[in-house]
Motif scaffolding. Structure first.
Motif, PDB file in Angstrom:
ATOM      1  N   SER A   2     -14.036 -74.055  74.838  1.00 49.53           N
ATOM      2  CA  SER A   2     -12.712 -74.103  74.226  1.00 49.53           C
ATOM      3  C   SER A   2     -12.275 -75.544  74.055  1.00 49.53           C
ATOM      4  CB  SER A   2     -11.704 -73.368  75.113  1.00 49.53           C
ATOM      5  OG  SER A   2     -11.483 -74.110  76.304  1.00 49.53           O
ATOM      6  N   ALA A   3     -11.133 -75.708  73.369  1.00 50.96           N
ATOM      7  CA  ALA A   3     -10.597 -77.053  73.115  1.00 50.96           C
ATOM      8  C   ALA A   3     -10.171 -77.728  74.413  1.00 50.96           C
ATOM      9  CB  ALA A   3      -9.408 -76.969  72.158  1.00 50.96           C
ATOM     10  N   THR A   4      -9.914 -76.942  75.459  1.00 48.64           N
ATOM     11  CA  THR A   4      -9.476 -77.515  76.740  1.00 48.64           C
ATOM     12  C   THR A   4     -10.619 -77.616  77.746  1.00 48.64           C
ATOM     13  OG1 THR A   4      -8.845 -75.303  77.478  1.00 48.64           O
ATOM     14  CG2 THR A   4      -7.117 -76.630  76.455  1.00 48.64           C
ATOM     15  N   ALA A   5     -11.828 -77.345  77.303  1.00 43.32           N
ATOM     16  CA  ALA A   5     -12.947 -77.263  78.237  1.00 43.32           C
ATOM     17  C   ALA A   5     -13.160 -78.562  79.013  1.00 43.32           C
ATOM     18  CB  ALA A   5     -14.227 -76.890  77.493  1.00 43.32           C
ATOM     19  N   PHE A   6     -12.892 -79.695  78.386  1.00 44.44           N
ATOM     20  CA  PHE A   6     -13.134 -80.957  79.083  1.00 44.44           C
ATOM     21  C   PHE A   6     -12.103 -81.203  80.179  1.00 44.44           C
ATOM     22  CE2 PHE A   6     -10.028 -81.937  75.894  1.00 44.44           C
ATOM     23  CZ  PHE A   6      -9.233 -82.936  76.436  1.00 44.44           C
ATOM     24  N   LEU A   7     -10.999 -80.434  80.185  1.00 42.78           N
ATOM     25  CA  LEU A   7      -9.970 -80.569  81.208  1.00 42.78           C
ATOM     26  C   LEU A   7     -10.215 -79.643  82.383  1.00 42.78           C
ATOM     27  CD1 LEU A   7      -6.855 -80.496  78.841  1.00 42.78           C
ATOM     28  CD2 LEU A   7      -7.887 -82.529  79.863  1.00 42.78           C
ATOM     29  N   VAL A   8     -11.070 -78.654  82.221  1.00 47.51           N
ATOM     30  CA  VAL A   8     -11.252 -77.621  83.230  1.00 47.51           C
ATOM     31  C   VAL A   8     -12.734 -77.417  83.501  1.00 47.51           C
ATOM     32  CG1 VAL A   8      -9.136 -76.453  82.476  1.00 47.51           C
ATOM     33  CG2 VAL A   8     -11.336 -75.739  81.526  1.00 47.51           C
ATOM     34  N   ASP A   9     -13.039 -76.765  84.612  1.00 42.70           N
ATOM     35  CA  ASP A   9     -14.448 -76.453  84.878  1.00 42.70           C
ATOM     36  C   ASP A   9     -14.819 -75.148  84.176  1.00 42.70           C
ATOM     37  OD1 ASP A   9     -13.532 -74.318  86.430  1.00 42.70           O
ATOM     38  OD2 ASP A   9     -14.059 -75.237  88.358  1.00 42.70           O
ATOM     39  N   ALA A  10     -16.070 -74.758  84.301  1.00 38.61           N
ATOM     40  CA  ALA A  10     -16.585 -73.602  83.549  1.00 38.61           C
ATOM     41  C   ALA A  10     -15.873 -72.305  83.943  1.00 38.61           C
ATOM     42  CB  ALA A  10     -18.089 -73.474  83.779  1.00 38.61           C
ATOM     43  N   ASP A  11     -15.537 -72.165  85.216  1.00 33.08           N
ATOM     44  CA  ASP A  11     -14.886 -70.928  85.657  1.00 33.08           C
ATOM     45  C   ASP A  11     -13.502 -70.765  85.028  1.00 33.08           C
ATOM     46  OD1 ASP A  11     -17.042 -70.215  87.224  1.00 33.08           O
ATOM     47  OD2 ASP A  11     -16.249 -71.198  89.025  1.00 33.08           O
ATOM     48  N   GLY A  42      -2.563 -75.213  77.198  1.00 34.20           N
ATOM     49  CA  GLY A  42      -3.397 -76.395  77.029  1.00 34.20           C
ATOM     50  C   GLY A  42      -2.663 -77.661  77.426  1.00 34.20           C
ATOM     51  N   GLN A  43      -1.371 -77.757  77.089  1.00 36.19           N
ATOM     52  CA  GLN A  43      -0.580 -78.931  77.461  1.00 36.19           C
ATOM     53  C   GLN A  43      -0.366 -78.997  78.964  1.00 36.19           C
ATOM     54  OE1 GLN A  43       2.725 -78.083  74.887  1.00 36.19           O
ATOM     55  NE2 GLN A  43       1.991 -79.428  73.259  1.00 36.19           N
ATOM     56  N   PHE A  44      -0.240 -77.827  79.588  1.00 33.63           N
ATOM     57  CA  PHE A  44      -0.110 -77.806  81.042  1.00 33.63           C
ATOM     58  C   PHE A  44      -1.389 -78.315  81.700  1.00 33.63           C
ATOM     59  CE2 PHE A  44      -0.747 -75.170  84.969  1.00 33.63           C
ATOM     60  CZ  PHE A  44       0.143 -75.847  85.761  1.00 33.63           C
ATOM     61  N   LEU A  45      -2.521 -77.838  81.225  1.00 33.41           N
ATOM     62  CA  LEU A  45      -3.799 -78.286  81.798  1.00 33.41           C
ATOM     63  C   LEU A  45      -4.036 -79.764  81.516  1.00 33.41           C
ATOM     64  CD1 LEU A  45      -5.924 -75.161  80.838  1.00 33.41           C
ATOM     65  CD2 LEU A  45      -5.080 -75.775  83.113  1.00 33.41           C
ATOM     66  N   ALA A  46      -3.585 -80.235  80.359  1.00 31.98           N
ATOM     67  CA  ALA A  46      -3.724 -81.658  80.027  1.00 31.98           C
ATOM     68  C   ALA A  46      -2.918 -82.517  80.990  1.00 31.98           C
ATOM     69  CB  ALA A  46      -3.268 -81.901  78.592  1.00 31.98           C
ATOM     70  N   ALA A  49      -4.849 -82.022  84.875  1.00 28.49           N
ATOM     71  CA  ALA A  49      -6.132 -82.675  85.174  1.00 28.49           C
ATOM     72  C   ALA A  49      -5.938 -84.083  85.753  1.00 28.49           C
ATOM     73  CB  ALA A  49      -7.008 -82.705  83.923  1.00 28.49           C
ATOM     74  N   PRO A  50      -5.223 -84.990  85.078  1.00 35.50           N
ATOM     75  CA  PRO A  50      -5.004 -86.302  85.693  1.00 35.50           C
ATOM     76  C   PRO A  50      -4.080 -86.248  86.905  1.00 35.50           C
ATOM     77  CG  PRO A  50      -3.794 -86.131  83.619  1.00 35.50           C
ATOM     78  CD  PRO A  50      -4.681 -84.932  83.704  1.00 35.50           C
ATOM     79  N   HIS A  51      -3.174 -85.280  86.914  1.00 35.80           N
ATOM     80  CA  HIS A  51      -2.232 -85.169  88.027  1.00 35.80           C
ATOM     81  C   HIS A  51      -2.955 -84.813  89.322  1.00 35.80           C
ATOM     82  CE1 HIS A  51       1.525 -84.222  90.121  1.00 35.80           C
ATOM     83  NE2 HIS A  51       1.003 -83.045  90.469  1.00 35.80           N
ATOM     84  N   THR A  52      -4.002 -83.988  89.220  1.00 34.47           N
ATOM     85  CA  THR A  52      -4.744 -83.576  90.418  1.00 34.47           C
ATOM     86  C   THR A  52      -6.037 -84.369  90.608  1.00 34.47           C
ATOM     87  OG1 THR A  52      -5.804 -81.802  89.147  1.00 34.47           O
ATOM     88  CG2 THR A  52      -3.786 -81.248  90.343  1.00 34.47           C
ATOM     89  N   GLY A  53      -6.364 -85.225  89.663  1.00 33.93           N
ATOM     90  CA  GLY A  53      -7.493 -86.130  89.846  1.00 33.93           C
ATOM     91  C   GLY A  53      -8.839 -85.619  89.396  1.00 33.93           C
ATOM     92  N   GLY A  54      -8.884 -84.740  88.393  1.00 31.90           N
ATOM     93  CA  GLY A  54     -10.169 -84.288  87.877  1.00 31.90           C
ATOM     94  C   GLY A  54     -10.039 -82.985  87.129  1.00 31.90           C
ATOM     95  N   PRO A  55     -11.149 -82.482  86.594  1.00 40.28           N
ATOM     96  CA  PRO A  55     -11.115 -81.192  85.883  1.00 40.28           C
ATOM     97  C   PRO A  55     -10.515 -80.098  86.754  1.00 40.28           C
ATOM     98  CG  PRO A  55     -13.227 -82.276  85.582  1.00 40.28           C
ATOM     99  CD  PRO A  55     -12.506 -83.069  86.616  1.00 40.28           C
ATOM    100  N   VAL A  56      -9.713 -79.260  86.136  1.00 35.87           N
ATOM    101  CA  VAL A  56      -9.003 -78.215  86.864  1.00 35.87           C
ATOM    102  C   VAL A  56      -9.969 -77.087  87.206  1.00 35.87           C
ATOM    103  CG1 VAL A  56      -7.117 -76.538  86.758  1.00 35.87           C
ATOM    104  CG2 VAL A  56      -6.854 -78.796  85.699  1.00 35.87           C
ATOM    105  N   SER A  57      -9.975 -76.705  88.468  1.00 34.80           N
ATOM    106  CA  SER A  57     -10.828 -75.606  88.926  1.00 34.80           C
ATOM    107  C   SER A  57      -9.943 -74.454  89.400  1.00 34.80           C
ATOM    108  CB  SER A  57     -11.715 -76.073  90.085  1.00 34.80           C
ATOM    109  OG  SER A  57     -10.902 -76.396  91.211  1.00 34.80           O
ATOM    110  N   LEU A  58     -10.564 -73.327  89.705  1.00 34.44           N
ATOM    111  CA  LEU A  58      -9.809 -72.212  90.258  1.00 34.44           C
ATOM    112  C   LEU A  58      -9.173 -72.594  91.593  1.00 34.44           C
ATOM    113  CD1 LEU A  58     -12.190 -69.220  89.450  1.00 34.44           C
ATOM    114  CD2 LEU A  58     -10.074 -69.856  88.267  1.00 34.44           C
ATOM    115  N   ALA A  59      -9.865 -73.428  92.349  1.00 36.23           N
ATOM    116  CA  ALA A  59      -9.305 -73.896  93.622  1.00 36.23           C
ATOM    117  C   ALA A  59      -8.064 -74.759  93.369  1.00 36.23           C
ATOM    118  CB  ALA A  59     -10.357 -74.674  94.403  1.00 36.23           C
TER     119      ALA A  59
END
Length: 311
Positions: A2-11, A42-46, A49-59
Protein backbone atom coordinates in the motif's frame (compact mmCIF):
# COMPACT_ATOMS: atom_id res chain seq x y z
CA UNK A 1 2.28 -2.93 -1.06
CA UNK A 2 0.00 0.00 0.00
CA UNK A 3 0.92 3.68 -0.18
CA UNK A 4 1.65 3.60 3.57
CA UNK A 5 3.72 0.42 3.48
CA UNK A 6 7.00 2.23 4.09
CA UNK A 7 5.55 3.62 7.36
CA UNK A 8 4.43 0.25 8.71
CA UNK A 9 5.66 -3.32 8.89
CA UNK A 10 4.17 -6.16 6.84
CA UNK A 11 1.68 -7.21 9.52
CA UNK A 12 0.13 -3.74 9.87
CA UNK A 13 0.11 -3.32 6.09
CA UNK A 14 -1.84 -6.57 5.75
CA UNK A 15 -4.35 -5.49 8.43
CA UNK A 16 -4.82 -2.14 6.67
CA UNK A 17 -5.76 -3.95 3.47
CA UNK A 18 -8.22 -6.19 5.32
CA UNK A 19 -9.77 -3.19 7.12
CA UNK A 20 -10.29 -1.27 3.88
CA UNK A 21 -11.80 -4.34 2.25
CA UNK A 22 -14.15 -4.72 5.22
CA UNK A 23 -15.23 -1.07 4.96
CA UNK A 24 -15.88 -1.34 1.25
CA UNK A 25 -17.26 -4.84 0.73
CA UNK A 26 -18.95 -5.55 4.07
CA UNK A 27 -19.90 -2.16 5.49
CA UNK A 28 -20.38 -0.72 2.00
CA UNK A 29 -19.04 2.75 2.69
CA UNK A 30 -19.33 5.18 -0.19
CA UNK A 31 -16.14 5.49 -2.29
CA UNK A 32 -15.50 9.05 -1.10
CA UNK A 33 -15.93 8.06 2.54
CA UNK A 34 -13.63 5.10 2.03
CA UNK A 35 -10.98 7.33 0.47
CA UNK A 36 -11.31 9.82 3.32
CA UNK A 37 -10.80 7.04 5.89
CA UNK A 38 -7.81 5.74 3.94
CA UNK A 39 -6.28 9.22 3.82
CA UNK A 40 -6.95 10.00 7.47
CA UNK A 41 -5.41 6.78 8.73
CA UNK A 42 -2.44 7.27 6.41
CA UNK A 43 -1.81 10.71 7.94
CA UNK A 44 -2.01 9.21 11.41
CA UNK A 45 0.56 6.56 10.53
CA UNK A 46 2.74 9.22 8.89
CA UNK A 47 2.80 11.00 12.24
CA UNK A 48 3.18 7.84 14.30
CA UNK A 49 6.23 6.40 12.53
CA UNK A 50 8.66 9.23 13.40
CA UNK A 51 6.88 9.81 16.71
CA UNK A 52 7.60 6.25 17.85
CA UNK A 53 10.97 5.96 16.13
CA UNK A 54 10.41 3.54 13.25
CA UNK A 55 7.92 1.64 11.11
CA UNK A 56 4.66 1.07 12.94
CA UNK A 57 4.11 -2.50 14.10
CA UNK A 58 1.20 -4.23 15.80
CA UNK A 59 3.17 -3.94 19.03
CA UNK A 60 3.46 -0.21 18.46
CA UNK A 61 -0.31 0.08 18.05
CA UNK A 62 -1.01 -2.09 21.10
CA UNK A 63 1.29 0.07 23.20
CA UNK A 64 -0.20 3.43 22.24
CA UNK A 65 -1.13 5.76 25.10
CA UNK A 66 -3.56 8.60 25.32
CA UNK A 67 -0.59 10.98 25.25
CA UNK A 68 0.36 9.70 21.78
CA UNK A 69 -3.12 10.41 20.47
CA UNK A 70 -3.13 13.87 22.03
CA UNK A 71 0.26 14.59 20.45
CA UNK A 72 -1.18 13.60 17.07
CA UNK A 73 -4.19 15.87 17.58
CA UNK A 74 -1.94 18.77 18.59
CA UNK A 75 0.20 18.26 15.48
CA UNK A 76 -2.85 18.26 13.21
CA UNK A 77 -4.23 21.38 14.90
CA UNK A 78 -0.89 23.07 14.38
CA UNK A 79 -1.41 22.34 10.69
CA UNK A 80 -4.70 24.29 10.84
CA UNK A 81 -6.95 21.23 10.73
CA UNK A 82 -10.47 22.19 11.83
CA UNK A 83 -12.44 20.46 14.57
CA UNK A 84 -14.79 18.75 12.13
CA UNK A 85 -11.94 17.29 10.06
CA UNK A 86 -10.05 16.23 13.18
CA UNK A 87 -13.15 14.47 14.51
CA UNK A 88 -13.46 12.61 11.21
CA UNK A 89 -9.78 11.59 11.41
CA UNK A 90 -10.30 10.21 14.91
CA UNK A 91 -13.34 8.31 13.65
CA UNK A 92 -11.14 6.61 11.04
CA UNK A 93 -8.56 5.69 13.67
CA UNK A 94 -11.25 4.33 15.98
CA UNK A 95 -12.68 2.29 13.12
CA UNK A 96 -9.30 0.69 12.43
CA UNK A 97 -8.71 -0.14 16.09
CA UNK A 98 -12.22 -1.55 16.48
CA UNK A 99 -11.55 -3.77 13.44
CA UNK A 100 -8.30 -5.03 14.96
CA UNK A 101 -10.04 -5.80 18.25
CA UNK A 102 -12.98 -7.49 16.51
CA UNK A 103 -10.57 -9.70 14.57
CA UNK A 104 -8.69 -10.61 17.75
CA UNK A 105 -5.47 -8.98 16.56
CA UNK A 106 -4.97 -6.50 19.41
CA UNK A 107 -6.81 -4.29 21.87
CA UNK A 108 -5.92 -0.77 22.97
CA UNK A 109 -7.40 1.55 25.59
CA UNK A 110 -5.68 4.66 24.21
CA UNK A 111 -8.69 5.91 22.26
CA UNK A 112 -10.98 5.50 25.27
CA UNK A 113 -9.18 8.27 27.16
CA UNK A 114 -9.18 10.79 24.30
CA UNK A 115 -12.23 12.94 23.74
CA UNK A 116 -13.09 14.05 20.23
CA UNK A 117 -12.77 17.79 19.66
CA UNK A 118 -15.81 19.87 20.50
CA UNK A 119 -17.72 20.82 17.40
CA UNK A 120 -18.68 24.46 16.93
CA UNK A 121 -22.43 24.90 17.18
CA UNK A 122 -23.83 25.80 13.78
CA UNK A 123 -25.48 29.20 13.58
CA UNK A 124 -29.25 29.18 13.08
CA UNK A 125 -30.15 29.86 9.45
CA UNK A 126 -32.75 32.61 9.42
CA UNK A 127 -34.56 34.06 6.42
CA UNK A 128 -34.68 37.76 5.72
CA UNK A 129 -37.81 39.65 6.72
CA UNK A 130 -38.93 39.80 3.09
CA UNK A 131 -38.30 36.09 2.55
CA UNK A 132 -40.19 35.08 5.70
CA UNK A 133 -43.18 37.27 4.89
CA UNK A 134 -43.23 36.08 1.28
CA UNK A 135 -43.16 32.42 2.33
CA UNK A 136 -46.09 32.83 4.72
CA UNK A 137 -48.14 34.90 2.27
CA UNK A 138 -47.49 32.63 -0.72
CA UNK A 139 -48.61 29.55 1.21
CA UNK A 140 -52.16 30.82 0.79
CA UNK A 141 -51.97 30.35 -2.97
CA UNK A 142 -50.43 26.89 -3.00
CA UNK A 143 -53.67 24.89 -2.67
CA UNK A 144 -57.03 25.26 -4.41
CA UNK A 145 -58.92 24.21 -1.29
CA UNK A 146 -59.40 27.40 0.76
CA UNK A 147 -59.37 25.68 4.13
CA UNK A 148 -56.11 23.83 3.34
CA UNK A 149 -54.50 27.05 2.14
CA UNK A 150 -55.67 28.84 5.32
CA UNK A 151 -54.37 25.94 7.43
CA UNK A 152 -50.89 26.14 5.93
CA UNK A 153 -50.78 29.92 6.34
CA UNK A 154 -51.83 29.57 9.99
CA UNK A 155 -49.17 26.96 10.78
CA UNK A 156 -46.39 28.96 9.12
CA UNK A 157 -47.62 32.14 10.81
CA UNK A 158 -47.32 30.41 14.17
CA UNK A 159 -43.73 29.45 13.35
CA UNK A 160 -42.75 32.96 12.25
CA UNK A 161 -45.13 35.10 14.30
CA UNK A 162 -44.87 33.19 17.58
CA UNK A 163 -41.55 31.34 17.23
CA UNK A 164 -43.09 27.89 17.56
CA UNK A 165 -41.46 24.64 16.58
CA UNK A 166 -43.52 22.81 13.96
CA UNK A 167 -44.32 20.08 16.51
CA UNK A 168 -45.54 22.72 18.98
CA UNK A 169 -47.77 24.38 16.38
CA UNK A 170 -49.37 21.08 15.35
CA UNK A 171 -50.02 20.11 18.98
CA UNK A 172 -52.06 23.25 19.75
CA UNK A 173 -55.65 22.82 20.88
CA UNK A 174 -58.55 25.29 21.21
CA UNK A 175 -57.87 25.42 24.93
CA UNK A 176 -54.32 26.65 24.22
CA UNK A 177 -55.72 29.66 22.30
CA UNK A 178 -57.91 31.09 25.05
CA UNK A 179 -56.96 34.56 26.29
CA UNK A 180 -54.36 36.99 24.96
CA UNK A 181 -51.50 34.49 25.12
CA UNK A 182 -50.79 31.17 23.51
CA UNK A 183 -50.09 28.24 25.83
CA UNK A 184 -47.34 26.20 24.22
CA UNK A 185 -46.12 22.79 25.36
CA UNK A 186 -42.48 22.45 24.36
CA UNK A 187 -39.65 19.99 24.84
CA UNK A 188 -39.83 17.89 27.97
CA UNK A 189 -43.49 18.78 28.42
CA UNK A 190 -42.60 22.28 29.65
CA UNK A 191 -45.29 24.90 29.15
CA UNK A 192 -44.69 28.53 28.24
CA UNK A 193 -46.90 31.48 27.38
CA UNK A 194 -46.37 33.36 24.11
CA UNK A 195 -48.19 36.62 23.30
CA UNK A 196 -50.81 36.07 20.61
CA UNK A 197 -50.26 39.02 18.26
CA UNK A 198 -53.03 40.12 15.91
CA UNK A 199 -51.69 38.59 12.64
CA UNK A 200 -51.24 35.21 14.33
CA UNK A 201 -54.70 35.31 15.89
CA UNK A 202 -56.26 36.34 12.55
CA UNK A 203 -54.51 33.54 10.61
CA UNK A 204 -55.69 30.90 13.08
CA UNK A 205 -59.21 32.34 13.11
CA UNK A 206 -59.36 32.23 9.29
CA UNK A 207 -58.39 28.58 9.35
CA UNK A 208 -60.92 27.68 12.05
CA UNK A 209 -63.66 29.49 10.14
CA UNK A 210 -62.99 27.42 7.02
CA UNK A 211 -61.97 24.04 8.45
CA UNK A 212 -64.63 21.37 7.71
CA UNK A 213 -63.67 19.47 10.87
CA UNK A 214 -64.47 20.47 14.43
CA UNK A 215 -61.90 19.01 16.83
CA UNK A 216 -62.82 18.97 20.50
CA UNK A 217 -61.47 21.62 22.83
CA UNK A 218 -58.60 19.40 23.96
CA UNK A 219 -57.73 17.95 20.53
CA UNK A 220 -55.11 19.29 18.06
CA UNK A 221 -56.48 22.07 15.85
CA UNK A 222 -54.70 21.32 12.62
CA UNK A 223 -56.09 18.54 10.47
CA UNK A 224 -55.20 16.67 7.32
CA UNK A 225 -57.62 16.42 4.44
CA UNK A 226 -59.17 13.24 5.90
CA UNK A 227 -59.64 14.72 9.34
CA UNK A 228 -56.65 13.15 11.07
CA UNK A 229 -54.02 15.11 12.95
CA UNK A 230 -51.86 17.05 10.48
CA UNK A 231 -48.44 15.52 9.79
CA UNK A 232 -45.41 17.85 9.99
CA UNK A 233 -44.20 16.24 6.78
CA UNK A 234 -46.99 17.97 4.84
CA UNK A 235 -45.89 21.39 6.09
CA UNK A 236 -42.27 20.57 5.27
CA UNK A 237 -43.32 19.62 1.74
CA UNK A 238 -45.26 22.89 1.44
CA UNK A 239 -42.09 24.81 2.34
CA UNK A 240 -40.19 22.82 -0.29
CA UNK A 241 -42.75 23.95 -2.89
CA UNK A 242 -42.39 27.53 -1.70
CA UNK A 243 -38.61 27.33 -1.95
CA UNK A 244 -38.96 26.37 -5.60
CA UNK A 245 -41.68 28.92 -6.37
CA UNK A 246 -40.05 31.86 -4.62
CA UNK A 247 -36.38 31.03 -5.12
CA UNK A 248 -35.79 30.75 -1.38
CA UNK A 249 -32.56 29.22 -0.02
CA UNK A 250 -32.37 25.52 0.76
CA UNK A 251 -32.35 26.43 4.46
CA UNK A 252 -35.95 27.71 4.22
CA UNK A 253 -37.76 25.20 6.43
CA UNK A 254 -40.49 25.53 9.07
CA UNK A 255 -37.75 25.64 11.71
CA UNK A 256 -36.02 28.45 9.80
CA UNK A 257 -39.15 30.54 10.36
CA UNK A 258 -38.69 30.01 14.12
CA UNK A 259 -35.06 31.11 13.74
CA UNK A 260 -36.27 34.12 11.76
CA UNK A 261 -38.69 35.04 14.55
CA UNK A 262 -35.82 35.21 17.06
CA UNK A 263 -33.32 36.86 14.74
CA UNK A 264 -35.73 39.59 13.63
CA UNK A 265 -36.82 40.28 17.20
CA UNK A 266 -33.20 40.63 18.26
CA UNK A 267 -32.46 42.87 15.28
CA UNK A 268 -35.27 45.19 16.37
CA UNK A 269 -33.85 45.51 19.87
CA UNK A 270 -35.59 42.59 21.57
CA UNK A 271 -34.30 41.59 25.00
CA UNK A 272 -32.29 38.38 24.90
CA UNK A 273 -33.85 36.90 28.04
CA UNK A 274 -37.35 37.71 26.80
CA UNK A 275 -36.54 35.94 23.52
CA UNK A 276 -35.27 32.97 25.52
CA UNK A 277 -38.62 32.76 27.30
CA UNK A 278 -40.58 33.08 24.06
CA UNK A 279 -38.59 30.30 22.40
CA UNK A 280 -38.67 28.03 25.45
CA UNK A 281 -34.89 27.62 25.59
CA UNK A 282 -33.68 26.02 28.81
CA UNK A 283 -30.31 27.77 28.54
CA UNK A 284 -29.54 31.37 27.63
CA UNK A 285 -26.44 30.16 25.77
CA UNK A 286 -28.70 28.58 23.15
CA UNK A 287 -30.50 31.88 22.59
CA UNK A 288 -27.17 33.75 22.45
CA UNK A 289 -26.43 32.02 19.14
CA UNK A 290 -28.82 34.53 17.57
CA UNK A 291 -26.54 37.41 18.56
CA UNK A 292 -23.87 35.87 16.31
CA UNK A 293 -26.39 35.61 13.47
CA UNK A 294 -27.35 39.27 13.92
CA UNK A 295 -23.69 40.36 14.01
CA UNK A 296 -22.96 38.33 10.90
CA UNK A 297 -25.84 40.02 9.03
CA UNK A 298 -24.61 43.44 10.18
CA UNK A 299 -21.10 42.74 8.89
CA UNK A 300 -22.46 41.43 5.59
CA UNK A 301 -24.50 44.62 5.14
CA UNK A 302 -21.48 46.74 6.00
CA UNK A 303 -19.22 44.96 3.51
CA UNK A 304 -21.86 45.23 0.79
CA UNK A 305 -22.72 48.89 1.32
CA UNK A 306 -19.82 50.79 2.86
CA UNK A 307 -17.60 52.54 0.26
CA UNK A 308 -14.43 51.74 2.24
CA UNK A 309 -15.24 48.06 2.81
CA UNK A 310 -13.28 47.05 -0.28
CA UNK A 311 -10.14 48.90 0.73
Amino acid sequence: MSATAFLVDADVDAQLALWLRDLGAVRRLAPRTLEAYRRDLGQFLAFLAPHTGGPVSLATLAGLRGADLRAYMAARRAGNLGSRSLARALAAIRSFFRFLEREGVLASEALNVVRPPRQPRPLPKALTVLEAKAAVAAAGAMDERPWVAARDVAVLTLCYGAGLRISEALALTRADLEGDSLRVTGKGGKTRMVPLIAPVRAAVADYLGLCPFAPARDQPLFRGVRGGVLSPRLIQLRLAQLRSALGLPASATPHALRHSFATHLLGRGGDLRAIQELLGHASLSTTQLYTAVDSERLLASYRAAHPRSRG
